[in-house]
Design a protein around this motif. Structure first.
Motif, mmCIF file in Angstrom:
data_model
loop_
_atom_site.group_PDB
_atom_site.id
_atom_site.type_symbol
_atom_site.label_atom_id
_atom_site.label_comp_id
_atom_site.label_asym_id
_atom_site.label_seq_id
_atom_site.Cartn_x
_atom_site.Cartn_y
_atom_site.Cartn_z
ATOM 1 N N TYR A 47 57.694 32.992 -58.894
ATOM 2 C CA TYR A 47 57.470 32.507 -60.263
ATOM 3 C C TYR A 47 58.743 31.938 -60.890
ATOM 4 O O TYR A 47 58.657 31.265 -61.922
ATOM 5 N N THR A 48 59.888 32.202 -60.296
ATOM 6 C CA THR A 48 61.128 31.641 -60.842
ATOM 7 C C THR A 48 61.628 30.496 -59.954
ATOM 8 O O THR A 48 61.736 29.365 -60.412
ATOM 9 N N ASP A 49 61.853 30.773 -58.677
ATOM 10 C CA ASP A 49 62.362 29.715 -57.780
ATOM 11 C C ASP A 49 61.398 28.536 -57.681
ATOM 12 O O ASP A 49 61.826 27.389 -57.506
ATOM 13 N N ASN A 50 60.097 28.799 -57.748
ATOM 14 C CA ASN A 50 59.100 27.720 -57.585
ATOM 15 C C ASN A 50 58.539 27.243 -58.925
ATOM 16 O O ASN A 50 57.442 26.693 -58.987
ATOM 17 N N TYR A 51 59.300 27.455 -59.985
ATOM 18 C CA TYR A 51 58.809 27.101 -61.318
ATOM 19 C C TYR A 51 58.447 25.626 -61.434
ATOM 20 O O TYR A 51 57.534 25.255 -62.183
ATOM 21 N N PRO A 94 53.776 22.541 -60.259
ATOM 22 C CA PRO A 94 52.913 22.499 -61.458
ATOM 23 C C PRO A 94 52.022 23.729 -61.655
ATOM 24 O O PRO A 94 51.909 24.236 -62.783
ATOM 25 N N ALA A 95 51.398 24.217 -60.599
ATOM 26 C CA ALA A 95 50.485 25.362 -60.756
ATOM 27 C C ALA A 95 51.239 26.612 -61.218
ATOM 28 O O ALA A 95 50.738 27.393 -62.031
ATOM 29 N N ILE A 96 52.455 26.779 -60.716
ATOM 30 C CA ILE A 96 53.272 27.942 -61.110
ATOM 31 C C ILE A 96 53.758 27.760 -62.549
ATOM 32 O O ILE A 96 53.677 28.689 -63.367
ATOM 33 N N LYS A 97 54.234 26.571 -62.852
ATOM 34 C CA LYS A 97 54.731 26.290 -64.214
ATOM 35 C C LYS A 97 53.634 26.577 -65.233
ATOM 36 O O LYS A 97 53.880 27.194 -66.277
ATOM 37 N N ASN A 98 52.434 26.163 -64.897
ATOM 38 C CA ASN A 98 51.309 26.387 -65.797
ATOM 39 C C ASN A 98 51.092 27.887 -66.044
ATOM 40 O O ASN A 98 50.902 28.314 -67.188
ATOM 41 N N ARG A 123 51.809 32.584 -69.861
ATOM 42 C CA ARG A 123 51.730 34.045 -69.764
ATOM 43 C C ARG A 123 53.110 34.644 -69.962
ATOM 44 O O ARG A 123 54.127 33.963 -69.777
ATOM 45 N N GLU A 124 53.152 35.917 -70.285
ATOM 46 C CA GLU A 124 54.400 36.681 -70.234
ATOM 47 C C GLU A 124 54.179 37.771 -69.196
ATOM 48 O O GLU A 124 53.319 38.646 -69.382
ATOM 49 N N VAL A 125 54.911 37.652 -68.094
ATOM 50 C CA VAL A 125 54.634 38.505 -66.941
ATOM 51 C C VAL A 125 55.744 39.544 -66.790
ATOM 52 O O VAL A 125 56.924 39.193 -66.635
ATOM 53 N N ASP A 141 49.491 35.777 -52.487
ATOM 54 C CA ASP A 141 49.795 34.696 -53.435
ATOM 55 C C ASP A 141 48.562 34.260 -54.225
ATOM 56 O O ASP A 141 48.579 34.191 -55.452
ATOM 57 N N ARG A 142 47.502 33.957 -53.489
ATOM 58 C CA ARG A 142 46.317 33.414 -54.177
ATOM 59 C C ARG A 142 45.659 34.457 -55.059
ATOM 60 O O ARG A 142 45.196 34.153 -56.165
ATOM 61 N N ALA A 143 45.611 35.698 -54.585
ATOM 62 C CA ALA A 143 45.007 36.770 -55.396
ATOM 63 C C ALA A 143 45.804 36.977 -56.686
ATOM 64 O O ALA A 143 45.237 37.102 -57.777
ATOM 65 N N VAL A 144 47.121 36.993 -56.551
ATOM 66 C CA VAL A 144 47.985 37.215 -57.714
ATOM 67 C C VAL A 144 47.846 36.060 -58.708
ATOM 68 O O VAL A 144 47.722 36.283 -59.920
ATOM 69 N N ASP A 145 47.825 34.826 -58.210
ATOM 70 C CA ASP A 145 47.729 33.674 -59.119
ATOM 71 C C ASP A 145 46.360 33.616 -59.799
ATOM 72 O O ASP A 145 46.257 33.303 -60.995
ATOM 73 N N LEU A 146 45.328 33.945 -59.051
ATOM 74 C CA LEU A 146 43.984 34.018 -59.633
ATOM 75 C C LEU A 146 43.966 35.041 -60.759
ATOM 76 O O LEU A 146 43.458 34.800 -61.865
ATOM 77 N N PHE A 147 44.573 36.171 -60.489
ATOM 78 C CA PHE A 147 44.620 37.288 -61.440
ATOM 79 C C PHE A 147 45.396 36.915 -62.702
ATOM 80 O O PHE A 147 44.929 37.136 -63.828
ATOM 81 N N VAL A 148 46.566 36.335 -62.510
ATOM 82 C CA VAL A 148 47.371 35.926 -63.667
ATOM 83 C C VAL A 148 46.605 34.858 -64.453
ATOM 84 O O VAL A 148 46.599 34.865 -65.692
ATOM 85 N N GLY A 149 45.920 33.983 -63.743
ATOM 86 C CA GLY A 149 45.132 32.929 -64.390
ATOM 87 C C GLY A 149 44.025 33.483 -65.271
ATOM 88 O O GLY A 149 43.751 32.946 -66.344
ATOM 89 N N TYR A 150 43.400 34.557 -64.852
ATOM 90 C CA TYR A 150 42.309 35.156 -65.635
ATOM 91 C C TYR A 150 42.816 36.121 -66.707
ATOM 92 O O TYR A 150 42.016 36.741 -67.413
ATOM 93 N N SER A 151 44.118 36.253 -66.826
ATOM 94 C CA SER A 151 44.647 37.297 -67.703
ATOM 95 C C SER A 151 44.477 36.995 -69.197
ATOM 96 O O SER A 151 44.720 37.863 -70.033
ATOM 97 N N ASP A 152 44.064 35.785 -69.534
ATOM 98 C CA ASP A 152 43.725 35.531 -70.940
ATOM 99 C C ASP A 152 42.384 36.169 -71.281
ATOM 100 O O ASP A 152 42.145 36.578 -72.414
#
Ligand code: 0X9
Ligand code: CA
Ligand code: CA
Ligand code: ZN
Length: 431
Positions: free
Chosen positions: A200-204, A207-211, A216-218, A410-421
């Motif tokens: 989440y930092t090195d790959n900021y 686009p998908a990570i930046k979004n 979010r605040e992780v 990776d995909r599970a975590v990003d899906l999860f963070v994406g649904y966190s709203d």
């Protein structure tokens, strides 16, 4: 399965032919008094029954064969259940054989190397993890910030790292918290938290990570149980240690204050590996995190919406409740259960884990996920990482697997963070 009679024969053989029967013998007088066993248990009720004997449940193989560590009395109690039982070996011997191949100059009886043996150098001890977090903040000062949220029993810092755009500002963005390593020997989970931080930092710039990071605040607590970690590695050989280092050790994942000790899913015996502590939050480590999570209630609204608590091993995605086998309960209605299950299944579809309710494994009480949801309505999952099965070695995969087994999520975590709203979005229900 060892019957009483065969046990006796084996004991006699163990005296007469110690070399021949080594490694396959039933418990004898010359052993450490703790045994690694495999029990066949096909239902949650059977697995809960086993856990309630106070044995140390290591992991569940396809949810039917469970590996446990038992003392002599527990071994007899296990035999009395009538469940199929296999003696794998002596606990201490198993730990030693783990290290035999490539432990770095093991010094028998010496304590204080404070580091992982060779073959495991890719894992982070407490000092290395601390340095890594500090370096992350130096490399990405606008994206990452680090604070100590309190101290462990032995006075180590419990670090929380935040990742978000404008990280110094408390923005109005859904907050997510990843917790890793409640259980000392589950070292792969520290690497999982560190890997997400890195990504989440090195790959900021991606686009998908930046979004995700911008919206979010992780929060990350990569090492919930630093004292236990250091104890597990302090001799240069692994000790198979699970709990914190307060007294005989408290199982942090039985010490949370929702339905604490309610339901036979923890032990009141200080020597048990699932000892629940003298009271809810009697462990400094759970207390520190409780205070932090409570502090995220701002203007009466809990800012943290979601949590994944990483464990190893068995390759499972688990959701609340753990204290009851009922799918729904007061505070967890059918719609919420459906959202938990649907997102759990979707995440599991990306990493190949098995999705199920926590109590489908076995009943636990005082676990973090039940507290997060029961107290704060934080959508909380438990991930049990690689491998899918094993005995004590299941906690100690070589460092060569770290990259694949963390990026696997990776995909599970990003899906999860994406649904966190709004997790209920996953079933087309609005928040
Ligand atoms: O028993 C645990 O604490 C977790 N398994 S482990 O082998 N890593 O110790 C599972 C906890 C799942 N959550 C609940 N049962 N509430
Ligand atoms: Ca932000
Ligand atoms: Ca905020
Ligand atoms: Zn665990």
């Amino acid at each position: 399965m060892f019957t009483k009679r065969r046990g006796k024969i084996a004991a006699v053989l163990a005296i007469c032919l110690p070399v021949l029967v080594a490694g396959m013998a039933a418990p004898s007088n010359a052993d450490s008094g703790r045994y690694l066993l495999e029990v066949t248990a096909n239902t949650s009720a059977e697995r809960t029954q086993i856990a309630q004997l106070g044995v140390d449940v290591l992991g569940a193989t396809k949810l039917t064969t469970i590996s446990v560590v038992a003392d002599k009395a527990q071994y007899r109690a296990l035999q009395a259940t009538g469940l199929p039982l296999k003696y794998v070996g002596d606990f201490e011997q198993q730990l030693k054989s783990l290290g035999k191949v490539d432990f770095k100059d093991p010094q028998p009886g010496q304590v204080g190397t404070q580091d992982f043996p060779s073959g495991y150098a890719g894992y982070h001890n407490f000092a290395e993890m601390t340095a890594e977090l500090q370096q992350t903040v130096r490399d990405h000062p606008t994206l990452a910030s680090l604070r100590s949220i309190g101290k462990s029993y032995q006075n180590r810092d419990i670090w929380a790292l935040k990742v978000s755009d404008n990280v110094a500002t408390d923005e109005s963005e859904p907050e997510v918290i990843f917790t890793c390593n409640q259980h000392a020997r589950e070292h792969l989970t520290v690497e999982q938290c560190l890997q997400i931080i890195k990504r989440y930092t090195d790959n900021y710039a991606t686009p998908a990570i930046k979004n995700l990071v911008d919206t979010r605040e992780v929060w990350f607590i990569p090492m919930v149980n630093p004292d236990g970690v250091e104890y597990d590695i302090a001799t240069g050989s692994f000790r198979g240690w699970r709990k914190n280092r307060q007294g005989n050790g408290t199982d942090l994942n039985r010490n949370w204050g929702f339905k604490w000790g309610c339901c036979g899913g923890s032990s009141g015996s200080t020597t048990s590996d699932t000892y629940r502590g003298t009271a809810a939050f009697s462990a400094p480590e759970t207390n520190v995190i409780k205070n932090f999570v409570n502090s995220r209630v701002v203007g009466g609204v809990q800012q943290i919406k979601t949590n994944i608590d990483f464990h190893s091993f068995s390759e499972l995605v688990l959701w609340p409740f753990g204290y009851t086998t009922a799918n729904t309960a007061p505070g967890l209605d059918a719609t919420e259960e459906r959202a938990f299950r649907t997102l759990g299944q979707q995440m599991a579809a990306t990493n190949g884990y098995t999705p199920e309710q926590a109590s489908d494994l076995y009943i636990t009480d005082g676990s973090i996920d039940d507290w997060m949801w029961g107290q704060h309505k934080i959508w909380s999952y438990t991930f049990e990482m690689y491998p899918s099965s094993g005995g004590l070695n299941g906690f100690y995969p070589r460092d060569t697997v770290i990259a694949a087994q963390t990026s696997r999520n990776d995909r599970a975590v990003d899906l999860f963070v994406g649904y966190s709203d709004c997790v209920k979005r996953v079933i087309n229900v609005s928040c």
